[in-house]
Design a protein around this motif. Structure first.
Motif, mmCIF file in Angstrom:
data_model
loop_
_atom_site.group_PDB
_atom_site.id
_atom_site.type_symbol
_atom_site.label_atom_id
_atom_site.label_comp_id
_atom_site.label_asym_id
_atom_site.label_seq_id
_atom_site.Cartn_x
_atom_site.Cartn_y
_atom_site.Cartn_z
ATOM 1 N N THR A 130 8.012 2.438 -6.884
ATOM 2 C CA THR A 130 8.182 3.073 -5.566
ATOM 3 C C THR A 130 7.751 2.094 -4.483
ATOM 4 O O THR A 130 6.613 1.602 -4.490
ATOM 5 C CB THR A 130 7.338 4.354 -5.458
ATOM 6 N N LEU A 131 8.659 1.811 -3.553
ATOM 7 C CA LEU A 131 8.356 0.928 -2.429
ATOM 8 C C LEU A 131 8.319 1.741 -1.146
ATOM 9 O O LEU A 131 9.207 2.560 -0.900
ATOM 10 C CB LEU A 131 9.402 -0.182 -2.298
ATOM 11 N N ARG A 132 7.278 1.510 -0.342
ATOM 12 C CA ARG A 132 7.145 2.148 0.959
ATOM 13 C C ARG A 132 7.134 1.075 2.031
ATOM 14 O O ARG A 132 6.286 0.184 2.020
ATOM 15 C CB ARG A 132 5.842 2.961 1.036
ATOM 16 N N GLY A 133 8.108 1.136 2.947
ATOM 17 C CA GLY A 133 8.195 0.160 4.013
ATOM 18 C C GLY A 133 7.968 0.789 5.372
ATOM 19 O O GLY A 133 7.068 1.631 5.532
ATOM 20 N N LEU A 134 8.799 0.444 6.332
ATOM 21 C CA LEU A 134 8.670 0.978 7.692
ATOM 22 C C LEU A 134 10.062 1.216 8.244
ATOM 23 O O LEU A 134 10.895 0.301 8.291
ATOM 24 C CB LEU A 134 7.908 -0.010 8.584
ATOM 25 N N ALA A 135 10.326 2.440 8.666
ATOM 26 C CA ALA A 135 11.637 2.780 9.191
ATOM 27 C C ALA A 135 11.826 2.196 10.592
ATOM 28 O O ALA A 135 10.873 2.016 11.355
ATOM 29 C CB ALA A 135 11.814 4.302 9.226
ATOM 30 N N ALA A 136 13.090 1.913 10.925
ATOM 31 C CA ALA A 136 13.449 1.442 12.263
ATOM 32 C C ALA A 136 14.938 1.682 12.449
ATOM 33 O O ALA A 136 15.684 1.890 11.478
ATOM 34 C CB ALA A 136 13.112 -0.034 12.431
ATOM 35 N N HIS A 137 15.387 1.633 13.705
ATOM 36 C CA HIS A 137 16.809 1.791 13.967
ATOM 37 C C HIS A 137 17.527 0.510 13.567
ATOM 38 O O HIS A 137 17.008 -0.592 13.741
ATOM 39 C CB HIS A 137 17.059 2.096 15.443
ATOM 40 N N SER A 138 18.723 0.673 13.039
ATOM 41 C CA SER A 138 19.452 -0.489 12.545
ATOM 42 C C SER A 138 19.880 -1.435 13.663
ATOM 43 O O SER A 138 20.275 -2.572 13.383
ATOM 44 C CB SER A 138 20.681 -0.042 11.755
ATOM 45 N N SER A 139 19.808 -1.002 14.912
ATOM 46 C CA SER A 139 20.137 -1.897 16.018
ATOM 47 C C SER A 139 19.089 -2.987 16.193
ATOM 48 O O SER A 139 19.355 -4.015 16.811
ATOM 49 C CB SER A 139 20.270 -1.093 17.317
ATOM 50 N N VAL A 145 10.555 -2.532 8.029
ATOM 51 C CA VAL A 145 10.397 -3.243 6.763
ATOM 52 C C VAL A 145 11.237 -2.482 5.730
ATOM 53 O O VAL A 145 10.883 -1.351 5.353
ATOM 54 C CB VAL A 145 8.923 -3.310 6.320
ATOM 55 N N SER A 146 12.318 -3.077 5.315
ATOM 56 C CA SER A 146 13.257 -2.387 4.442
ATOM 57 C C SER A 146 12.730 -2.301 3.014
ATOM 58 O O SER A 146 12.522 -3.320 2.343
ATOM 59 C CB SER A 146 14.604 -3.109 4.438
ATOM 60 N N ALA A 147 12.531 -1.068 2.567
ATOM 61 C CA ALA A 147 12.096 -0.873 1.181
ATOM 62 C C ALA A 147 13.193 -1.289 0.205
ATOM 63 O O ALA A 147 12.905 -1.837 -0.868
ATOM 64 C CB ALA A 147 11.711 0.591 0.961
ATOM 65 N N ILE A 148 14.459 -1.065 0.573
ATOM 66 C CA ILE A 148 15.556 -1.428 -0.310
ATOM 67 C C ILE A 148 15.674 -2.948 -0.425
ATOM 68 O O ILE A 148 15.823 -3.494 -1.521
ATOM 69 C CB ILE A 148 16.878 -0.819 0.186
ATOM 70 N N ALA A 149 15.595 -3.650 0.694
ATOM 71 C CA ALA A 149 15.703 -5.104 0.655
ATOM 72 C C ALA A 149 14.612 -5.719 -0.211
ATOM 73 O O ALA A 149 14.852 -6.688 -0.946
ATOM 74 C CB ALA A 149 15.637 -5.670 2.071
#
Length: 329
Positions: A130-139, A145-149
């Motif tokens: 499980t990875l926890r990053g930081l959400a942000a707008h894609s703009s 911080v992308s958990a998927i990347a």
């Protein structure tokens, strides 16, 4: 679990091991009711008929013969629960056997082998990451911080490790001959225009003895720690967590052990058979028992829609148990 001791209260028993749980049928298309035993054209259809309730039924049907015979060496029955999720009920069952009954000598795990004597199998590790990053707008993805990347290098680690194992593989008797790794599920993100703050994936490692689960888990933890450090450099609260770690120990071949000698005498099978699937045998071997896997049915039917075991395989299994009982008198 369910345990029983039949025969004299002496050491040297043969344990007959099976599990009582089955995998779900959701998402499978069955021609027969999976929960009603159906005989058709010499095949008994139903969930678990092959894996491995056919063996369990044969053992229970043989109990009257066990009780009627003047056993010199006892038979112990060991039927576990929650084997399918990762042999969760096996260790408590082994502990109960050791506490309540005289020490056994050999274990026959009745998973489907078409009555071949399987003397070794790979170990298995299941891990949830499980990875926890930081959400942000894609703009402006740099604000997040992308958990998927950051999951990608960990997913790629599994593939790279398998390629290295394949490149250095030597004949092992297993098919494939090397340790295999793969990611089976992946979930993450909330929308295409949002930097994902969460990603979860599940991976599976099937290792060849004498490699160990501890070594593989340590290697993966080290890789996960590198990714976590990179994420935390941008967002201190980011994390990479490993959980739901299930281990099915490998069954390492022990040529000529008591269980192998017994099973070969009873079946007449002298082939060298190693398999890639996991059973409870590794746990029994780890507890000091001579252990083999030998039971009716084909593993290719396990977990499938319209799972079945043939009447001929059941007859062969019943004959094996009858010979076993006679050999202990």
């Amino acid at each position: 679990g369910l345990i029983a001791h039949i025969g004299p209260q002496v050491e040297g028993a043969v344990i007959l091991s099976g599990h009582t749980d089955v995998v779900p049928t959701e998402g499978q298309s069955w021609r027969h009711d999976p929960w009603t035993l159906t005989l058709e054209d010499g095949r008994f259809y139903g969930r678990g008929t092959c894996d491995m309730k056919g063996f369990v039924a044969l053992v229970l049907a043989a109990v009257p013969q066990m009780l009627a015979q003047p056993l010199v060496r006892p038979i112990q029955l060991a039927f576990s629960y929650d084997e399918e999720p990762g042999c969760l009920g096996t260790l408590p069952l082994i502990d109960a056997l050791a506490r309540q009954f005289p020490r056994a000598e050999s274990v026959i795990v009745g998973e489907p082998t078409q009555m071949k004597v399987v003397t070794g199998h790979k170990g298995g590790i299941g891990i949830k990451t499980t990875l926890r990053g930081l959400a942000a707008h894609s703009s402006n993805p740099g604000q997040g911080v992308s958990a998927i990347a950051h999951a990608l290098p960990l997913i790629d680690w599994h593939e790279r490790q398998m390629m290295q194992q394949a490149a250095s593989a030597r004949p092992s008797g297993f098919d494939p001959a090397f340790t295999t790794l793969q990611v089976g599920t992946l979930h993450g993100g909330t929308a295409l225009n949002t930097v994902p703050d969460a990603c979860v994936f599940e991976s599976d490692i099937r290792y060849v003895p004498p490699q160990t689960a501890d070594d593989w888990i340590a290697a993966y933890r080290a890789e996960a720690a590198k990714v976590e450090a990179a994420m935390q450099a941008r967002h201190p609260e980011a994390s990479v967590t490993l959980s739901d770690i299930d281990i099915a120990p490998a069954l390492a071949p022990e040529p000529g052990n008591a269980a192998e000698q017994l099973a070969r005498r009873l079946t007449g099978d002298n082939s060298d058979t190693l398999v890639a699937y996991q059973t409870e045998a590794g746990h029994f071997q780890g507890a000091g028992y001579a252990t083999v896997v030998c039971g009716p049915g084909s593993i290719t039917q396990a977990h499938q829609a319209d799972e079945y075991i043939t009447a001929d395989e059941l007859r062969r299994g019943a004959d094996f148990l009858s010979k076993l009982i006679d050999s202990l008198c």
